[in-house]
Write a protein that holds these residues in place. Structure first.
Motif, PDB file in Angstrom:
ATOM      1  N   ALA A  30       0.828  -1.209   0.000  1.00 44.24           N
ATOM      2  CA  ALA A  30       0.000   0.000   0.000  1.00 44.24           C
ATOM      3  C   ALA A  30       0.858   1.253   0.000  1.00 44.24           C
ATOM      4  O   ALA A  30       0.460   2.296  -0.531  1.00 44.24           O
ATOM      5  N   ALA A  31       2.052   1.181   0.593  1.00 42.68           N
ATOM      6  CA  ALA A  31       2.949   2.333   0.609  1.00 42.68           C
ATOM      7  C   ALA A  31       3.520   2.642  -0.768  1.00 42.68           C
ATOM      8  O   ALA A  31       4.163   3.673  -0.954  1.00 42.68           O
ATOM      9  N   GLY A  32       3.286   1.758  -1.757  1.00 40.80           N
ATOM     10  CA  GLY A  32       3.772   2.008  -3.107  1.00 40.80           C
ATOM     11  C   GLY A  32       3.143   3.203  -3.780  1.00 40.80           C
ATOM     12  O   GLY A  32       3.662   3.689  -4.783  1.00 40.80           O
ATOM     13  N   VAL A  33       2.041   3.713  -3.238  1.00 42.32           N
ATOM     14  CA  VAL A  33       1.389   4.870  -3.853  1.00 42.32           C
ATOM     15  C   VAL A  33       2.048   6.176  -3.418  1.00 42.32           C
ATOM     16  O   VAL A  33       1.708   7.238  -3.961  1.00 42.32           O
ATOM     17  N   VAL A  34       2.979   6.122  -2.465  1.00 41.52           N
ATOM     18  CA  VAL A  34       3.545   7.362  -1.935  1.00 41.52           C
ATOM     19  C   VAL A  34       4.379   8.112  -2.985  1.00 41.52           C
ATOM     20  O   VAL A  34       4.155   9.309  -3.208  1.00 41.52           O
ATOM     21  N   PRO A  35       5.362   7.483  -3.670  1.00 41.99           N
ATOM     22  CA  PRO A  35       6.139   8.250  -4.652  1.00 41.99           C
ATOM     23  C   PRO A  35       5.294   8.817  -5.789  1.00 41.99           C
ATOM     24  O   PRO A  35       5.457   9.994  -6.136  1.00 41.99           O
ATOM     25  N   PRO A  36       4.363   8.048  -6.408  1.00 45.07           N
ATOM     26  CA  PRO A  36       3.514   8.675  -7.430  1.00 45.07           C
ATOM     27  C   PRO A  36       2.668   9.811  -6.871  1.00 45.07           C
ATOM     28  O   PRO A  36       2.433  10.808  -7.559  1.00 45.07           O
ATOM     29  N   ALA A  37       2.213   9.676  -5.626  1.00 46.79           N
ATOM     30  CA  ALA A  37       1.414  10.748  -5.027  1.00 46.79           C
ATOM     31  C   ALA A  37       2.248  12.013  -4.853  1.00 46.79           C
ATOM     32  O   ALA A  37       1.775  13.127  -5.099  1.00 46.79           O
ATOM     33  N   VAL A  38       3.506  11.843  -4.439  1.00 44.03           N
ATOM     34  CA  VAL A  38       4.386  13.006  -4.290  1.00 44.03           C
ATOM     35  C   VAL A  38       4.619  13.678  -5.636  1.00 44.03           C
ATOM     36  O   VAL A  38       4.577  14.918  -5.764  1.00 44.03           O
ATOM     37  N   SER A  39       4.848  12.868  -6.682  1.00 36.54           N
ATOM     38  CA  SER A  39       5.042  13.424  -8.019  1.00 36.54           C
ATOM     39  C   SER A  39       3.795  14.155  -8.494  1.00 36.54           C
ATOM     40  O   SER A  39       3.883  15.222  -9.124  1.00 36.54           O
ATOM     41  N   TRP A  40       2.628  13.586  -8.193  1.00 35.88           N
ATOM     42  CA  TRP A  40       1.371  14.211  -8.603  1.00 35.88           C
ATOM     43  C   TRP A  40       1.167  15.551  -7.903  1.00 35.88           C
ATOM     44  O   TRP A  40       0.744  16.536  -8.529  1.00 35.88           O
ATOM     45  N   VAL A  41       1.488  15.608  -6.619  1.00 35.31           N
ATOM     46  CA  VAL A  41       1.329  16.861  -5.871  1.00 35.31           C
ATOM     47  C   VAL A  41       2.274  17.921  -6.413  1.00 35.31           C
ATOM     48  O   VAL A  41       1.884  19.089  -6.593  1.00 35.31           O
ATOM     49  N   ARG A  42       3.507  17.539  -6.707  1.00 31.99           N
ATOM     50  CA  ARG A  42       4.462  18.501  -7.245  1.00 31.99           C
ATOM     51  C   ARG A  42       4.023  19.005  -8.609  1.00 31.99           C
ATOM     52  O   ARG A  42       4.147  20.206  -8.908  1.00 31.99           O
ATOM     53  N   ALA A  43       3.490  18.112  -9.448  1.00 31.08           N
ATOM     54  CA  ALA A  43       3.027  18.537 -10.774  1.00 31.08           C
ATOM     55  C   ALA A  43       1.828  19.482 -10.661  1.00 31.08           C
ATOM     56  O   ALA A  43       1.734  20.470 -11.400  1.00 31.08           O
ATOM     57  N   ARG A  44       0.922  19.187  -9.741  1.00 32.47           N
ATOM     58  CA  ARG A  44      -0.232  20.064  -9.552  1.00 32.47           C
ATOM     59  C   ARG A  44       0.189  21.439  -9.020  1.00 32.47           C
ATOM     60  O   ARG A  44      -0.373  22.468  -9.416  1.00 32.47           O
ATOM     61  N   ARG A  45       1.162  21.466  -8.136  1.00 25.68           N
ATOM     62  CA  ARG A  45       1.637  22.744  -7.607  1.00 25.68           C
ATOM     63  C   ARG A  45       2.266  23.577  -8.705  1.00 25.68           C
ATOM     64  O   ARG A  45       2.030  24.793  -8.798  1.00 25.68           O
ATOM     65  N   ARG A  46       3.058  22.935  -9.554  1.00 25.31           N
ATOM     66  CA  ARG A  46       3.678  23.672 -10.653  1.00 25.31           C
ATOM     67  C   ARG A  46       2.621  24.150 -11.647  1.00 25.31           C
ATOM     68  O   ARG A  46       2.711  25.281 -12.157  1.00 25.31           O
ATOM     69  N   ALA A  47       1.626  23.317 -11.927  1.00 19.45           N
ATOM     70  CA  ALA A  47       0.554  23.733 -12.831  1.00 19.45           C
ATOM     71  C   ALA A  47      -0.235  24.905 -12.256  1.00 19.45           C
ATOM     72  O   ALA A  47      -0.634  25.820 -12.987  1.00 19.45           O
ATOM     73  N   ARG A  48      -0.461  24.886 -10.935  1.00 15.22           N
ATOM     74  CA  ARG A  48      -1.184  25.999 -10.308  1.00 15.22           C
ATOM     75  C   ARG A  48      -0.378  27.285 -10.391  1.00 15.22           C
ATOM     76  O   ARG A  48      -0.933  28.366 -10.622  1.00 15.22           O
ATOM     77  N   GLN A  49       0.939  27.209 -10.209  1.00 14.78           N
ATOM     78  CA  GLN A  49       1.777  28.396 -10.325  1.00 14.78           C
ATOM     79  C   GLN A  49       1.758  28.945 -11.747  1.00 14.78           C
ATOM     80  O   GLN A  49       1.683  30.174 -11.949  1.00 14.78           O
ATOM     81  N   ASP A  50       1.808  28.049 -12.744  1.00 16.13           N
ATOM     82  CA  ASP A  50       1.740  28.496 -14.139  1.00 16.13           C
ATOM     83  C   ASP A  50       0.388  29.143 -14.442  1.00 16.13           C
ATOM     84  O   ASP A  50       0.317  30.153 -15.152  1.00 16.13           O
ATOM     85  N   ARG A  51      -0.678  28.561 -13.902  1.00 12.88           N
ATOM     86  CA  ARG A  51      -2.008  29.126 -14.131  1.00 12.88           C
ATOM     87  C   ARG A  51      -2.140  30.520 -13.518  1.00 12.88           C
ATOM     88  O   ARG A  51      -2.667  31.443 -14.150  1.00 12.88           O
ATOM     89  N   ASP A  52      -1.630  30.683 -12.301  1.00 10.03           N
ATOM     90  CA  ASP A  52      -1.688  31.998 -11.656  1.00 10.03           C
ATOM     91  C   ASP A  52      -0.866  33.024 -12.431  1.00 10.03           C
ATOM     92  O   ASP A  52      -1.266  34.202 -12.539  1.00 10.03           O
ATOM     93  N   ALA A  53       0.279  32.594 -12.958  1.00  7.91           N
ATOM     94  CA  ALA A  53       1.118  33.516 -13.734  1.00  7.91           C
ATOM     95  C   ALA A  53       0.412  33.966 -15.006  1.00  7.91           C
ATOM     96  O   ALA A  53       0.493  35.138 -15.400  1.00  7.91           O
ATOM     97  N   ARG A  54      -0.305  33.053 -15.655  1.00 11.43           N
ATOM     98  CA  ARG A  54      -1.037  33.425 -16.864  1.00 11.43           C
ATOM     99  C   ARG A  54      -2.202  34.350 -16.548  1.00 11.43           C
ATOM    100  O   ARG A  54      -2.509  35.269 -17.323  1.00 11.43           O
ATOM    101  N   GLU A  55      -2.892  34.108 -15.429  1.00 11.70           N
ATOM    102  CA  GLU A  55      -3.998  34.981 -15.049  1.00 11.70           C
ATOM    103  C   GLU A  55      -3.518  36.417 -14.841  1.00 11.70           C
ATOM    104  O   GLU A  55      -4.174  37.368 -15.278  1.00 11.70           O
ATOM    105  N   ALA A  56      -2.386  36.578 -14.173  1.00 10.81           N
ATOM    106  CA  ALA A  56      -1.845  37.925 -13.975  1.00 10.81           C
ATOM    107  C   ALA A  56      -1.343  38.522 -15.284  1.00 10.81           C
ATOM    108  O   ALA A  56      -1.460  39.739 -15.504  1.00 10.81           O
ATOM    109  N   ALA A  57      -0.800  37.674 -16.174  1.00 10.59           N
ATOM    110  CA  ALA A  57      -0.256  38.185 -17.431  1.00 10.59           C
ATOM    111  C   ALA A  57      -1.348  38.692 -18.358  1.00 10.59           C
ATOM    112  O   ALA A  57      -1.100  39.590 -19.169  1.00 10.59           O
ATOM    113  N   VAL A  58      -2.552  38.139 -18.267  1.00 11.59           N
ATOM    114  CA  VAL A  58      -3.649  38.600 -19.140  1.00 11.59           C
ATOM    115  C   VAL A  58      -3.930  40.078 -18.899  1.00 11.59           C
ATOM    116  O   VAL A  58      -4.122  40.857 -19.841  1.00 11.59           O
TER     117      VAL A  58
END
Length: 268
Positions: A69-97
């Motif tokens: 069951a602990a095998g889901v931890v590394p993919p979960a960490v990668s998913w959280v990091r990808a979502r955080r980066r996507a949120r930062q990119d989205r916020d940057a585009r909103e301000a750039a508009v």
């Protein structure tokens, strides 16, 4: 048998690669040569986490079910990091508009042509520079700038470009002053962003309280270990502990999701 869990962890990490953008939006995203490097770096770091986690499982002699069951931890960490980066990119585009709208209005007011205004604004457009460059190239061959801006609005965080494109197209067709209308539109979007920032500041305290409450169970486990109650041994090595751990994790996750949904709903 526990090493099987480590193999499962590594396999889950290797198959969880970030997907590349496709279609027309591929030209508006990061340069393609940088994406494989980031993906390889992410896979290597996640694989290192998997190896360390597998070694830790062996040292703790955990049951195979819990180890798997602990095998889901590394993919979960990668998913959280990808979502955080996507949120930062989205916020940057909103301000750039907003910045792009004001820049286009200023360039058109200064007497620049449509192509010159788009090219000048692209130099300071940040994450929206590829969109404006494509619009300038389209105008240079007789195309429509509004069509390219509307296509760029499909990027996460750039939805308001569709409003800019529609305003530009309608004002230009009606023979109005595009610069004046874009300036008024930029002021309206700027006021909207200011109101959203005020709401985010008002919600900062409740969100901090939510984070604190979500981490209290871990603090309680630490205190239990200090006084000799050994709750960690119960949770990791006894079937009733597994049930308690799964139930607590589920309830804690549900509470966090509900709190975030409420905060997101308040900002709409």
């Amino acid at each position: 048998m526990v090493w099987l869990a480590a193999v499962l962890i590594a396999t889950a990490v290797l198959v969880s690669r970030p997907r590349q953008a496709s279609g027309r939006l591929a030209g508006f995203t990061c340069p393609p040569e940088s994406a494989p490097t980031a993906a390889v770096r992410l896979d290597r770091s996640a694989l290192l986490v998997a190896v360390m986690l597998g070694s830790g499982l062996v040292a703790l002699h955990l049951p195979i079910g819990f180890a798997a069951a602990a095998g889901v931890v590394p993919p979960a960490v990668s998913w959280v990091r990808a979502r955080r980066r996507a949120r930062q990119d989205r916020d940057a585009r909103e301000a750039a508009v907003v910045e792009v709208t004001f820049a286009l209005a200023a360039e058109l007011r200064a007497g620049r042509t449509t192509k010159e205004a788009l090219s000048a604004a692209a130099a300071t457009a940040g994450p929206l520079a590829p969109v404006l460059s494509a619009a300038a190239a389209s105008v240079d061959v007789g195309g429509s700038a509004a069509a390219e801006l509307e296509a760029g609005s499909e990027l996460p965080g750039a939805a308001r470009l569709r409003i800019v494109a529609a305003t530009w197209q309608v004002t230009e067709a009606a023979g109005g002053r595009v610069a004046l209308v874009l300036e008024r539109l930029g002021e309206a979007m700027d006021r909207e962003d200011a109101l959203r920032r005020e709401m985010q500041a008002a919600l900062a305290a409740p969100q901090a309280t939510m984070t604190l409450l979500a981490g209290l169970p871990v603090v309680g486990l630490g205190f239990g270990q200090l006084i000799g109650a050994h709750p960690v041994h119960l949770l990791l090595y006894r079937p009733i502990g597994w049930a308690l751990l799964a139930g607590a994790a589920a309830l804690d996750s549900i509470g966090i999701l509900i709190s975030r949904r409420l905060a997101k709903w308040a900002l709409k």
